[in-house]
Design a protein around this motif. Structure first.
Motif, PDB file in Angstrom:
ATOM      1  N   ASP A 123      64.993  27.702   3.402  1.00  0.00           N
ATOM      2  CA  ASP A 123      64.440  27.277   2.323  1.00  0.00           C
ATOM      3  C   ASP A 123      64.264  28.199   0.684  1.00  0.00           C
ATOM      4  O   ASP A 123      64.033  27.722  -0.186  1.00  0.00           O
ATOM      5  N   LYS A 124      64.748  29.384   0.921  1.00  0.00           N
ATOM      6  CA  LYS A 124      64.812  30.186   0.090  1.00  0.00           C
ATOM      7  C   LYS A 124      65.560  31.449   0.344  1.00  0.00           C
ATOM      8  O   LYS A 124      65.971  31.766   1.462  1.00  0.00           O
ATOM      9  N   ILE A 125      66.321  32.161  -0.729  1.00  0.00           N
ATOM     10  CA  ILE A 125      67.123  33.138  -0.546  1.00  0.00           C
ATOM     11  C   ILE A 125      66.285  34.196  -1.133  1.00  0.00           C
ATOM     12  O   ILE A 125      65.800  34.402  -2.205  1.00  0.00           O
ATOM     13  N   TYR A 126      66.040  35.479  -0.199  1.00  0.00           N
ATOM     14  CA  TYR A 126      65.637  36.718  -0.612  1.00  0.00           C
ATOM     15  C   TYR A 126      66.825  37.766  -0.971  1.00  0.00           C
ATOM     16  O   TYR A 126      67.578  38.162  -0.010  1.00  0.00           O
ATOM     17  N   TYR A 127      66.803  37.863  -2.303  1.00  0.00           N
ATOM     18  CA  TYR A 127      67.959  38.696  -2.717  1.00  0.00           C
ATOM     19  C   TYR A 127      67.329  39.588  -4.259  1.00  0.00           C
ATOM     20  O   TYR A 127      67.109  38.909  -4.710  1.00  0.00           O
ATOM     21  N   ARG A 128      67.696  40.899  -4.193  1.00  0.00           N
ATOM     22  CA  ARG A 128      67.427  41.413  -5.091  1.00  0.00           C
ATOM     23  C   ARG A 128      68.610  41.827  -6.132  1.00  0.00           C
ATOM     24  O   ARG A 128      69.470  42.238  -5.913  1.00  0.00           O
ATOM     25  N   LEU A 129      68.518  41.094  -7.346  1.00  0.00           N
ATOM     26  CA  LEU A 129      69.463  41.224  -8.158  1.00  0.00           C
ATOM     27  C   LEU A 129      69.723  42.412  -8.809  1.00  0.00           C
ATOM     28  O   LEU A 129      68.725  43.246  -9.581  1.00  0.00           O
ATOM     29  N   GLY A 130      70.608  43.458  -8.208  1.00  0.00           N
ATOM     30  CA  GLY A 130      70.845  44.715  -8.515  1.00  0.00           C
ATOM     31  C   GLY A 130      71.933  44.940  -9.583  1.00  0.00           C
ATOM     32  O   GLY A 130      72.181  44.377 -10.364  1.00  0.00           O
ATOM     33  N   ARG A 131      72.526  46.241  -9.606  1.00  0.00           N
ATOM     34  CA  ARG A 131      73.344  46.813 -10.472  1.00  0.00           C
ATOM     35  C   ARG A 131      74.751  46.154 -10.118  1.00  0.00           C
ATOM     36  O   ARG A 131      75.756  46.532 -11.300  1.00  0.00           O
ATOM     37  N   ASP A 132      75.057  45.752  -9.230  1.00  0.00           N
ATOM     38  CA  ASP A 132      76.479  45.063  -8.791  1.00  0.00           C
ATOM     39  C   ASP A 132      76.418  43.920  -9.275  1.00  0.00           C
ATOM     40  O   ASP A 132      76.184  42.836  -8.439  1.00  0.00           O
ATOM     41  N   ARG A 133      77.047  43.785 -10.454  1.00  0.00           N
ATOM     42  CA  ARG A 133      77.091  42.404 -10.898  1.00  0.00           C
ATOM     43  C   ARG A 133      78.060  41.553 -10.426  1.00  0.00           C
ATOM     44  O   ARG A 133      77.629  40.221 -10.409  1.00  0.00           O
ATOM     45  N   ASN A 134      79.202  41.911  -9.824  1.00  0.00           N
ATOM     46  CA  ASN A 134      80.076  41.051  -8.997  1.00  0.00           C
ATOM     47  C   ASN A 134      79.379  40.449  -7.985  1.00  0.00           C
ATOM     48  O   ASN A 134      79.585  39.213  -7.535  1.00  0.00           O
ATOM     49  N   PHE A 135      78.486  41.236  -7.154  1.00  0.00           N
ATOM     50  CA  PHE A 135      77.800  40.657  -5.912  1.00  0.00           C
ATOM     51  C   PHE A 135      76.906  39.832  -6.396  1.00  0.00           C
ATOM     52  O   PHE A 135      76.477  38.674  -5.786  1.00  0.00           O
ATOM     53  N   ASN A 136      75.959  40.030  -7.372  1.00  0.00           N
ATOM     54  CA  ASN A 136      75.065  39.155  -7.875  1.00  0.00           C
ATOM     55  C   ASN A 136      75.759  37.913  -8.342  1.00  0.00           C
ATOM     56  O   ASN A 136      75.097  36.934  -7.771  1.00  0.00           O
ATOM     57  N   GLU A 137      76.853  37.760  -8.945  1.00  0.00           N
ATOM     58  CA  GLU A 137      77.373  36.558  -9.255  1.00  0.00           C
ATOM     59  C   GLU A 137      77.925  35.981  -8.041  1.00  0.00           C
ATOM     60  O   GLU A 137      77.790  34.524  -7.931  1.00  0.00           O
ATOM     61  N   LYS A 138      78.378  36.527  -6.971  1.00  0.00           N
ATOM     62  CA  LYS A 138      78.483  36.071  -5.543  1.00  0.00           C
ATOM     63  C   LYS A 138      77.457  35.343  -4.856  1.00  0.00           C
ATOM     64  O   LYS A 138      77.339  33.856  -4.472  1.00  0.00           O
ATOM     65  N   VAL A 139      76.219  36.048  -4.998  1.00  0.00           N
ATOM     66  CA  VAL A 139      75.045  35.185  -4.476  1.00  0.00           C
ATOM     67  C   VAL A 139      74.658  34.058  -5.002  1.00  0.00           C
ATOM     68  O   VAL A 139      74.261  32.827  -4.521  1.00  0.00           O
ATOM     69  N   LEU A 140      74.760  34.045  -6.343  1.00  0.00           N
ATOM     70  CA  LEU A 140      74.258  32.918  -7.359  1.00  0.00           C
ATOM     71  C   LEU A 140      75.306  31.696  -7.289  1.00  0.00           C
ATOM     72  O   LEU A 140      74.913  30.581  -7.203  1.00  0.00           O
ATOM     73  N   HIS A 141      76.481  32.138  -6.944  1.00  0.00           N
ATOM     74  CA  HIS A 141      77.636  31.214  -6.765  1.00  0.00           C
ATOM     75  C   HIS A 141      77.115  30.346  -5.578  1.00  0.00           C
ATOM     76  O   HIS A 141      77.131  28.998  -5.429  1.00  0.00           O
ATOM     77  N   HIS A 142      76.828  31.227  -4.229  1.00  0.00           N
ATOM     78  CA  HIS A 142      76.681  30.349  -3.200  1.00  0.00           C
ATOM     79  C   HIS A 142      75.301  29.561  -3.138  1.00  0.00           C
ATOM     80  O   HIS A 142      75.379  28.275  -2.685  1.00  0.00           O
TER      81      HIS A 142
END
Length: 428
Positions: free
Chosen positions: A120-139
């Protein structure tokens, strides 16, 4: 320690309920060209897994019927391991680190959705790795696009640190043993530094001897860049050049400590390199020492976090008034922050896996309440920076005080009945 990592994961999964938490390993940092710094794992990732390799992702999915703890790791590749070291690999992630399932990191995009689609929710800390941030947001965006058809999926992303960092704030016995060992090594190094410091030696000589002890005793290295500041350099809070030759009559401020098993210590001592304070140095040192003693006395379970800082500020301000460096009513000077030209930092911070460790200090208008298992630094100081302009309405600074910088810092554990000074073995 694997049992402890497992217990931490279970505790976190109980708190996130039907959510899925994602944690990314630390990136490799480049020193220059194709040479990399020694790898240091992300503290949150290490706290939950104990896994010490780059290019990894940990997923916690308490709602999944088969796999609650999943690791994505680098696969074993003999040719690469010859160059850069042993890899745990997919099987090792399960056998050694207790993952319910493990995959090569290259399969992350393919496998990750199955652990998100019923959360029901994704727990993720948007950090300094912009590429991985984008990956999580994409999913997340892909799952949201199909939400109307399925009626399930994560409808929000929440910072995992809000929950996890409150867990990290209170140390377990296993963590405290590592911190005590880090403190013991740092204590030995500080005591040796006081033995060998003398006029004519260079700051970097003291640094080198201390850092030799850090490694010789099993520490993983410095907890932070070592500050070995003599003379006027002691008035620079984060001085790290350590190039000056110490002179007779100097004070030497050393803020240096080691890490051990990923946990840090943090010690500062200030002393005369010739073994004898001048009158001015002693007067200021006595104020800082009294401020620290009274501040440490405020480290008690149930006390607000702000109490030890407020206590230190009052003692420092009273001392500066007594010496004539400040003038006025104590309460007014504190309220108007007239002390700040001479004491510009807070009196401490949380300590643990990070030197400035995670955990909130304030809940709105209310300070954090101290509780057993928390570790913090207590580090008041006074810095009479040459040519400092006094605060409005304050007297000009007598040159005899200029260039004196003093800080005294210890690591203090909040206990059930009071506190324990982990770094008490260094004289002050």
């Amino acid at each position: 320690m694997q049992a402890e990592y497992s217990q931490r994961r279970e505790q976190l999964m109980a708190k996130i309920g039907n959510g899925t938490a994602i944690f990314r390993s630390a990136p490799m940092a480049v020193m220059h060209n194709d040479v990399e710094y020694n790898f240091r794992q992300d503290s949150d990732f290490f706290y939950l897994t104990g896994f010490d390799e780059p290019e990894a992702v940990a997923v916690l999915a308490p709602h999944h019927t088969e796999h609650r703890f999943i690791l994505f790791v680098r696969p074993k590749e003999r040719e690469k391991e010859v160059w850069t070291g042993y890899r745990c690999g997919v099987e090792g992630a399960k056998e050694i680190y207790g993952a319910d399932e493990a995959y090569p990191i290259t399969e992350l995009d393919e496998k990750l959705p199955q652990y998100l689609e019923k959360a029901d929710k994704i727990y993720y800390r948007l950090g300094r790795d912009r590429n991985f941030n984008e990956k999580v947001l994409h999913h997340w965006q892909r799952l949201m696009a199909t939400y109307p058809k399925r009626g399930t999926g994560p409808i929000a992303i929440e910072d995992a640190g809000v929950i996890l960092h409150s867990m990290r704030l209170v140390k377990s016995q296993a963590e405290l043993e590592l911190m005590r060992q880090a403190a013991a090594i740092s204590v030995e190094a500080h005591n040796y530094a006081q033995e060998i410091a003398s006029p004519g030696r260079y700051e970097y000589e003291i640094q080198a001897e201390m850092e030799r002890i850090f490694r010789l005793r099993g520490g993983t290295g410095v907890a932070y860049p070592s500050i070995v500041a003599s003379g006027d350099n002691a008035c620079i809070l984060h001085y790290i050049e350590n190039t000056r030759q110490m002179q007779d009559g100097d004070l030497l401020l050393i803020d240096a400590a080691c890490a051990y098993g990923y946990y840090n210590s943090d010690i500062t001592r200030t002393f005369p390199v010739n073994g004898k304070f001048t009158g001015e140095q002693k007067a200021l040192y006595d104020i800082v020492l009294e401020a620290q003693k009274q501040a440490i006395a405020q480290v008690q379970p149930g006390n607000p976090y702000s109490a030890f800082h407020d206590t230190a500020v009052r003692v420092l301000t009273e001392g500066l008034v007594e010496l004539g460096i400040l003038q006025g009513q104590i309460d007014d000077l504190i309220k108007e922050e007239k002390y700040k030209p001479f004491y510009m930092h807070r009196t401490g911070h949380w300590l643990g896996l990070d030197v400035h460790d995670v955990g909130v200090y304030q809940h709105g208008d209310s300070p954090q309440i101290l509780q057993p298992g928390q570790v913090l630094t207590v580090e008041p100081g006074l810095y009479i920076v040459p040519q400092t302009q006094p605060a409005e309405g304050q007297p000009a600074i007598d040159p005899r005080w200029e260039g004196i910088g003093i800080r005294i810092e210890d690591d203090v554990l909040v206990t059930e009945t009071g506190h324990e000074i982990l770094t008490a073995g260094v004289p002050k």
